[in-house]
Design an enzyme around this catalytic site. Structure first.
Site, PDB file in Angstrom:
ATOM      1  N   HIS A 115      -6.663   1.633   0.833  1.00 27.48           N
ATOM      2  CA  HIS A 115      -7.382   0.430   1.240  1.00 27.48           C
ATOM      3  C   HIS A 115      -6.491  -0.428   2.120  1.00 27.48           C
ATOM      4  CE1 HIS A 115     -10.715   1.040  -1.553  1.00 27.48           C
ATOM      5  NE2 HIS A 115      -9.821   1.323  -2.492  1.00 27.48           N
ATOM      6  N   GLU A 134     -10.450  -5.770  -1.454  1.00 27.68           N
ATOM      7  CA  GLU A 134     -10.172  -4.336  -1.390  1.00 27.68           C
ATOM      8  C   GLU A 134     -10.852  -3.748  -0.152  1.00 27.68           C
ATOM      9  OE1 GLU A 134      -9.967  -1.248  -4.880  1.00 27.68           O
ATOM     10  OE2 GLU A 134     -12.054  -1.476  -4.231  1.00 27.68           O
ATOM     11  N   HIS A 177      -6.737   7.694  -2.532  1.00 24.33           N
ATOM     12  CA  HIS A 177      -7.438   7.104  -1.394  1.00 24.33           C
ATOM     13  C   HIS A 177      -6.775   5.754  -1.131  1.00 24.33           C
ATOM     14  CE1 HIS A 177      -9.512   5.110  -4.742  1.00 24.33           C
ATOM     15  NE2 HIS A 177      -9.865   4.167  -3.887  1.00 24.33           N
ATOM     16  N   HIS A 230      -4.278   4.375  -4.063  1.00 19.52           N
ATOM     17  CA  HIS A 230      -4.398   4.435  -5.523  1.00 19.52           C
ATOM     18  C   HIS A 230      -5.512   5.400  -5.879  1.00 19.52           C
ATOM     19  CE1 HIS A 230      -7.901   1.421  -6.382  1.00 19.52           C
ATOM     20  NE2 HIS A 230      -8.049   1.946  -5.198  1.00 19.52           N
ATOM     21  N   CYS A 246     -13.443   7.209  -6.096  1.00 20.28           N
ATOM     22  CA  CYS A 246     -12.191   6.484  -6.370  1.00 20.28           C
ATOM     23  C   CYS A 246     -11.294   7.253  -7.344  1.00 20.28           C
ATOM     24  CB  CYS A 246     -12.482   5.093  -6.912  1.00 20.28           C
ATOM     25  SG  CYS A 246     -13.287   4.020  -5.713  1.00 20.28           S
ATOM     26  N   ASP A 288       3.097  -2.811  -0.217  1.00 26.29           N
ATOM     27  CA  ASP A 288       2.665  -2.362   1.105  1.00 26.29           C
ATOM     28  C   ASP A 288       3.101  -0.928   1.379  1.00 26.29           C
ATOM     29  OD1 ASP A 288       1.413  -2.658   3.613  1.00 26.29           O
ATOM     30  OD2 ASP A 288       3.318  -3.185   4.564  1.00 26.29           O
ATOM     31  N   HIS A 289       2.148  -0.100   1.786  1.00 22.67           N
ATOM     32  CA  HIS A 289       2.356   1.315   2.074  1.00 22.67           C
ATOM     33  C   HIS A 289       2.941   2.059   0.865  1.00 22.67           C
ATOM     34  CE1 HIS A 289       1.611  -0.085   6.150  1.00 22.67           C
ATOM     35  NE2 HIS A 289       1.229   1.153   6.388  1.00 22.67           N
TER      36      HIS A 289
END
Length: 139
Positions: free
Chosen positions: A41, A127, A39, A14, A33, A79-80
């Site tokens: 997490h 996070e 980037h 995100h 960010c 996810d991903h």
């Protein structure tokens, strides 16, 4: 009252960017960010439900069912993925951990109530190992 938790994991990208602001203002408020190239997490989600144990099973909720529910309705959706671009329930929202956990609550609460008399008590979303939010459904 018994509280029982299930932890699940997902990876997502995100960026924090308010489109109403200049790039300079976004960088000032969000720092790295706000990176133009995103980037990522490694998130951990802890779902806690509360209730009384069923007299026949001894369970507040069947953890296998809870895990399947969380994976189907939340984890498989994020996810991903890029939270800003690929996740419909985040459209039009800043992809902060705070907004993400509220969206998860809105998804999970009715799903949990459909399979169990247990109630959703809290969501904790990590996070990073040091940064997390906790939400109890209060707005």
């Amino acid at each position: 009252m018994i509280y029982i938790s299930r932890q699940e994991h997902f990876n997502a990208a995100h960026k924090l960017h308010n489109p109403k602001w200049s790039d300079e203002r976004n960088q000032e408020v969000f720092g790295p960010c706000a990176n133009t190239n995103w980037h990522g997490h490694n998130y951990d989600l802890i779902v806690t439900v509360k209730g009384r144990p069923d007299p026949e099973t001894g369970f507040v909720i069947d953890l296998k069912e809870l895990s399947t529910l969380i994976r189907t309705h939340v984890i498989d959706q994020v996810d991903h993925k890029n939270l800003n671009l690929d996740v419909p329930f985040m459209t039009g929202q800043l992809a902060s951990t705070e907004n993400l956990v509220v969206a998860f609550w809105k998804i999970l609460q009715p799903e949990i109530e459909a399979i169990s008399p247990a109630r959703l008590h809290s969501l904790k979303l990590y996070e990073t190992p040091r940064n997390f939010v906790e939400y109890f459904g209060e707005e």
